[in-house]
Design a protein around this motif. Sequence first.
Motif, PDB file in Angstrom:
ATOM      1  N   GLY A  35      -6.559  -8.510   8.584  1.00 40.21           N
ATOM      2  CA  GLY A  35      -6.160  -7.367   9.392  1.00 40.21           C
ATOM      3  C   GLY A  35      -7.163  -6.237   9.308  1.00 40.21           C
ATOM      4  N   ALA A  74      -9.052  -4.698  12.346  1.00 38.15           N
ATOM      5  CA  ALA A  74      -8.932  -3.259  12.591  1.00 38.15           C
ATOM      6  C   ALA A  74     -10.305  -2.621  12.766  1.00 38.15           C
ATOM      7  CB  ALA A  74      -8.183  -2.598  11.435  1.00 38.15           C
ATOM      8  N   THR A  86      -3.681   0.815  12.442  1.00 34.84           N
ATOM      9  CA  THR A  86      -4.142  -0.553  12.178  1.00 34.84           C
ATOM     10  C   THR A  86      -4.856  -0.663  10.825  1.00 34.84           C
ATOM     11  OG1 THR A  86      -6.139  -0.069  13.466  1.00 34.84           O
ATOM     12  CG2 THR A  86      -4.338  -1.176  14.611  1.00 34.84           C
ATOM     13  N   SER A 119      -3.196  -2.562   7.417  1.00 33.32           N
ATOM     14  CA  SER A 119      -3.884  -3.694   6.800  1.00 33.32           C
ATOM     15  C   SER A 119      -4.219  -3.411   5.345  1.00 33.32           C
ATOM     16  CB  SER A 119      -5.165  -4.021   7.576  1.00 33.32           C
ATOM     17  OG  SER A 119      -4.871  -4.350   8.911  1.00 33.32           O
TER      18      SER A 119
END
Length: 311
Positions: A236, A240, A269, A273
Amino acid sequence: MLTLVIPVYRNEGSLSDLISVIDQLNDQLQQNLEVVFVVDGSPDNCYEILRKDLPTRKFRSQLILLSRNFGSFMAIRTGFQFGNGDRFAVMAADLQEPPELINEMNTILMSQEVDVVVGVREGRDDPLLSRLASKAFWGLYRRYVVPEIPLGGVDMFACNKPFRDTLLTLEERHSSLIAQIFWLGFRRTTVQYKRQKRQHGKSAWTLRKKINYMMDSVFAFTDLPIRLLIRVGAAGSILAFLFGLIVVWAKLHGEITVPGYAVTILMITLLGSLNLMGLGIVGSYAWRTYENTKNRPLAIPMRVEQYGGLA
């Protein structure tokens, strides 16, 4: 002598057939059998029925009543603690596993160089949804947690006294007895059988118990959920970062006109993450602490032999 441990819970309807089967098994073993019934806080009349019936039987027996329902695995462990045999076996009181398998496993323990014999289901007379759920669970468990576990799962096993003694050293409350058997190692073999259709009563193996068993089986033997958190968080974060480059490019080229949109999206984001990855890292340290508190032996000597030097 073989000690047969039978956990009993809501099995009032099958006790008559069960006792008859044990009488036959005792004859086959030439009265070299001890049966330990562990009544696991059963709300029916199992204890009263067994207490009245067992003194009239030829086979040796012990009757243990637990103060409440602790679960079948704890009942089996209790039976192992009280058993006096040289070999030990486990059988369910509902007779869904073929009783003749006990004699077969006992013969293998006496004739072959093995410490534990595991009964592996090659088929089962259960409803379709139950079969599919069982196949999915054991398939995933075999792939990600304990690769040695058979695809159909395990309900019956037999072992010698050294294996029993070692198994009892693993004093873990929220764990899986079946996974412990495979974690210990030792010399192991399998026998195939087909699970029979239930003839008496209704299974006490409810959905809630299945979910609890699944959680105990996973969390006690693998840090896979923690590693998934780290991997998802890392992936992630990379996404991101890439998404941030796209947002910055769009902002510079006038594609984004809403004030604060770019910064808000980037922060959501990226921080989301990083939170996942941070939880995974903290979880890794917590897992290592948890592993140490279980007090499992670091290594298990299966045999220790000493020899004198030649003169």
